[in-house]
Motif scaffolding. Sequence first.
Motif, PDB file in Angstrom:
ATOM      1  N   ALA A 109       2.201   2.089  -3.540  1.00 11.79           N
ATOM      2  CA  ALA A 109       1.267   2.550  -4.563  1.00 11.79           C
ATOM      3  C   ALA A 109       1.298   4.077  -4.592  1.00 11.79           C
ATOM      4  N   THR A 159      -6.293  -0.901 -11.798  1.00  7.93           N
ATOM      5  CA  THR A 159      -6.263  -2.311 -11.397  1.00  7.93           C
ATOM      6  C   THR A 159      -5.714  -3.250 -12.460  1.00  7.93           C
ATOM      7  N   GLN A 167      -0.116   7.869  -5.714  1.00  5.83           N
ATOM      8  CA  GLN A 167      -1.316   8.623  -6.048  1.00  5.83           C
ATOM      9  C   GLN A 167      -0.901   9.724  -6.998  1.00  5.83           C
ATOM     10  N   GLN A 180       0.825  -1.201   0.000  1.00  2.00           N
ATOM     11  CA  GLN A 180       0.000   0.000   0.000  1.00  2.00           C
ATOM     12  C   GLN A 180       0.863   1.256   0.000  1.00  2.00           C
ATOM     13  N   SER A 216       3.633  -0.704  -8.504  1.00  4.48           N
ATOM     14  CA  SER A 216       3.895   0.725  -8.478  1.00  4.48           C
ATOM     15  C   SER A 216       5.098   1.141  -7.646  1.00  4.48           C
ATOM     16  N   GLY A 236      -2.024  -0.689  -9.478  1.00  8.26           N
ATOM     17  CA  GLY A 236      -2.067  -0.415  -8.045  1.00  8.26           C
ATOM     18  C   GLY A 236      -2.043   1.071  -7.729  1.00  8.26           C
ATOM     19  N   ASP A 237      -1.559   1.882  -8.661  1.00  7.46           N
ATOM     20  CA  ASP A 237      -1.558   3.330  -8.464  1.00  7.46           C
ATOM     21  C   ASP A 237      -2.995   3.847  -8.457  1.00  7.46           C
ATOM     22  N   GLN A 238      -3.137   5.083  -7.976  1.00 17.67           N
ATOM     23  CA  GLN A 238      -4.453   5.716  -7.946  1.00 17.67           C
ATOM     24  C   GLN A 238      -4.397   7.046  -8.670  1.00 17.67           C
ATOM     25  N   LYS A 287      -8.642   3.656  -8.910  1.00 11.69           N
ATOM     26  CA  LYS A 287      -7.499   2.754  -8.762  1.00 11.69           C
ATOM     27  C   LYS A 287      -7.227   2.071 -10.100  1.00 11.69           C
TER      28      LYS A 287
END
Length: 177
Positions: A31, A104, A33, A28, A134, A60-62, A102
């Motif tokens: 990842a 995915t 943003q 987490q 990520s 996995g990035d946002q 997200k």
Amino acid sequence: MTCKQRAVKMEYYKVLLVLVFVALSAKQCLAAQHIVGGSQGWEESTDFNSWASGQKFKVGDQLVFKYSPLHSVVELPSESAYKNCDIGTAVNTLSTGNDVVKLTKPGTHYFACGTMGHCEQGMKVKITTDSGTSASSSSDSSSSSSSPTTSMASRSFRPFALVVFVSLATVLIYIMF
């Protein structure tokens, strides 16, 4: 099974649980943003092609879309819909003003503003996501118009968080044994 064997088995499960927690937490932290449009956000004046070309997007990035009530975000199903600003074919519509998407799966993702005429004026972005995780993604708001201080702080936080989680796991394992 003897008491001693049960105790050893219980300790094994505790360690395993801690390692799983650390692995999930570390993923987490890695990842990234990406604030779409950098410091300008999801606005008509933003050059989204330039912004996107300076980013590395990983599974996995946002994506974070920040915008005023004059706008919305629609996810388009294809490059054709993207090029023609065919908002009617949207596969997802967002309108909170602070939306998170997200990434995915690898591939190309298409987004546009759902307000009439905005897509045609260039308020759209094409995001290509690599299949890797990520871990080496770029920072939250890095763009040609964002401040270097913000970008560097975001970049240095992820490795720091990983070090904290690994250190915590090491201490917990040491305490258990």
